[in-house]
Scaffold this motif. Structure first.
Motif, short mmCIF file in Angstrom:
data_model
loop_
_atom_site.label_atom_id
_atom_site.label_comp_id
_atom_site.label_asym_id
_atom_site.label_seq_id
_atom_site.Cartn_x
_atom_site.Cartn_y
_atom_site.Cartn_z
N UNK A 62 38.94 45.89 34.23
CA UNK A 62 37.77 46.75 34.15
C UNK A 62 37.75 47.66 32.95
N UNK A 63 38.87 47.87 32.28
CA UNK A 63 38.89 48.77 31.13
C UNK A 63 38.22 48.11 29.93
N UNK A 64 38.76 47.02 29.45
CA UNK A 64 38.13 46.27 28.36
C UNK A 64 37.44 45.02 28.86
N UNK A 65 38.11 44.32 29.76
CA UNK A 65 37.60 43.04 30.26
C UNK A 65 38.00 42.91 31.73
N UNK A 66 37.18 42.19 32.49
CA UNK A 66 37.50 41.93 33.89
C UNK A 66 37.22 40.47 34.19
N UNK A 67 38.24 39.76 34.66
CA UNK A 67 38.13 38.36 35.04
C UNK A 67 38.63 38.24 36.46
N UNK B 74 40.25 43.14 44.14
CA UNK B 74 41.57 42.60 44.43
C UNK B 74 41.85 41.30 43.70
N UNK B 75 40.84 40.46 43.59
CA UNK B 75 41.01 39.18 42.90
C UNK B 75 41.26 39.40 41.40
N UNK B 76 40.52 40.34 40.79
CA UNK B 76 40.73 40.59 39.37
C UNK B 76 42.10 41.22 39.11
N UNK B 77 42.59 42.04 40.02
CA UNK B 77 43.93 42.61 39.88
C UNK B 77 44.97 41.49 39.91
N UNK B 78 44.81 40.53 40.80
CA UNK B 78 45.72 39.39 40.89
C UNK B 78 45.67 38.55 39.62
N UNK B 79 44.47 38.25 39.13
CA UNK B 79 44.33 37.44 37.91
C UNK B 79 44.93 38.15 36.71
N UNK C 58 48.14 37.01 34.29
CA UNK C 58 48.01 36.95 32.83
C UNK C 58 49.04 37.86 32.17
N UNK C 59 49.21 39.07 32.70
CA UNK C 59 50.20 40.03 32.17
C UNK C 59 51.60 39.43 32.23
N UNK C 60 51.97 38.86 33.36
CA UNK C 60 53.29 38.25 33.52
C UNK C 60 53.49 37.11 32.52
N UNK C 61 52.46 36.30 32.32
CA UNK C 61 52.56 35.20 31.36
C UNK C 61 52.78 35.70 29.94
N UNK C 62 52.02 36.71 29.52
CA UNK C 62 52.17 37.26 28.18
C UNK C 62 53.52 37.95 28.00
#
Length: 80
Positions: free
Chosen positions: A30-35, A51-56, A60-64
């Protein structure tokens, strides 16, 4: 003069800390982008989350983090 082994032992590796903080700021839902967004798949700067966007964003954070810290091995040494 060259640095000795004892001097290099005092250096701190700030690379993982820097990468983690930057990714956390950039991937906050939600800050810059929300998926996924509330009305569209991708929304920009809406300052809302779900909740779904927090999970996604967590996945993504873990992958990076894995890519930058394990695969590439980013290091920033700061001496004291």
């Amino acid at each position: 003069m060259g640095s000795s082994v004892a001097e290099r032992g005092k250096m701190s590796d700030w690379g993982p800390v820097f990468i983690a903080v930057v990714l956390f700021i950039l991937l906050t839902p939600g800050l810059l982008i929300q998926v996924p967004g509330r009305s569209r798949y991708v929304e920009f700067g809406n300052f809302q989350t779900s909740g779904v966007s927090i999970l996604v964003h967590s996945i993504i954070y873990f992958g990076f983090i894995c890519i930058f810290l394990i695969a590439i091995g980013v290091h920033m040494y700061v001496g004291s």
